[in-house]
Design an enzyme around this catalytic site. Sequence first.
Site, short mmCIF file in Angstrom:
data_model
loop_
_atom_site.label_atom_id
_atom_site.label_comp_id
_atom_site.label_asym_id
_atom_site.label_seq_id
_atom_site.Cartn_x
_atom_site.Cartn_y
_atom_site.Cartn_z
NE ARG A 1 48.84 102.75 20.29
CZ ARG A 1 48.17 102.43 21.38
NH1 ARG A 1 47.16 103.18 21.80
NH2 ARG A 1 48.49 101.34 22.08
CB ILE B 1 42.47 76.62 17.16
CG1 ILE B 1 43.08 76.45 18.55
CG2 ILE B 1 41.63 75.40 16.79
CD1 ILE B 1 42.05 76.42 19.66
CE LYS C 1 38.46 85.45 20.92
NZ LYS C 1 39.29 84.89 22.01
#
Length: 430
Positions: free
Chosen positions: A48, A138, A207
Amino acid sequence: MMRTRPLKVALLGCGVVGSEVARIMTTHADDLAQRIGAPVELAGVAVRRPSKVREGIDPALVTTDATALVKRGDIDVVVEVIGGIEPARTLITSAFEHGASVVSANKALLAQDGAALHAAAEQNGKDLYYEAAVAGAIPLIRPLRESLAGDKVNRVLGIVNGTTNFILDKMDSTGAGYQEALDEATALGYAEADPTADVEGFDAAAKAAILAGIAFHSRVRLDDVYREGMTEVTASDFASAKNMGCTIKLLAICERARDGGSVTARVHPAMIPLSHPLASVRGAYNAVFVESDAAGQLMFYGPGAGGAPTASAVLGDLVAVCRNRLSGATGPGESAYAALPVSPMGDVVTRYHISLDVADKPGVLAQVATVFSEHGVSIDTVRQTGKDGEASLVVVTHRASDASLSGTVEALRKLDTVRGVASIMRVEGE
């Protein structure tokens, strides 16, 4: 034999994560080429603010026209780390249409429109990978959709937001109040200036939707996830938890119903026994506990956010997608064959810890116990303390549905001897 013509990568976004992706691509270029079987070349970076100095990135690669970049036609992989719904959704769809596979870290978009994005990828014969969308570095998405593809996952229980875990850990270890712990998290850079997405559970809910969809081979959207923030958790709640041998965590919980006919996905604070592996997850770390038929109990633990950890997950996906590109194959797409419905929160069964402010006089406990009995909620333990006409009554239930507990609490509020409901918290992980 290594191919000499490089695979071209377009990077959308060059903030904390994007700049780390670009750095690793540059500093580890030789290793990445050996692992993939061809060089990878950063062909363009959409930003941007083009005037900002970006160390290690050729200014000639920087552009503000992300649309033109993904439409170039010679781009093999688009890495999207700008976040948000738009323009990310349009850019990813355009990338597929113009011949590129996509690696994304965009949890909000995937939770809302994952099915449409997977359909666009499949229609165009391209990959959509998003390991970095959940739990940072992870490895979790790939184990769920590949390593455990032959198993039946029954439950995913996890701490998937480092900001909230840092705050709750501070409250637990130091006795600090919520605002004091939040202020420290902000000062250390763990919390944004506006922490709403974290502390109100929006981030964790996105999530949870992604994890539930993959684990149960069913489409679960953000709107399907019950969400409750942790701003009302108090030092008193932690004291009660310690009396039970528990601590408090903001948990994302995805479960298959016992009859196998539906699933639930929810995010809320909960007491969890100190004996459970998730209870020892400290600071801004994440951990996810997976329970399946054959593999049993698995735990994934590590840093859940930050530029370098998240970039590690992005680069892992980039290597996989580039390998697929060279072989002319695609990796696993959406698996929604089970099409299990998502049950409402009222059907969820768990234990509850309820703290009541009551009048300190004979018969109060009997009245309260009667209300629980009339609503089919069995009491496990009761603890009462009081003086000067006022008392505190703590009730821990056996497993009960959320709907039956809600009815119980509504009836308790109508008793003249109940001054108020101080707190209600679920007890998980047993």
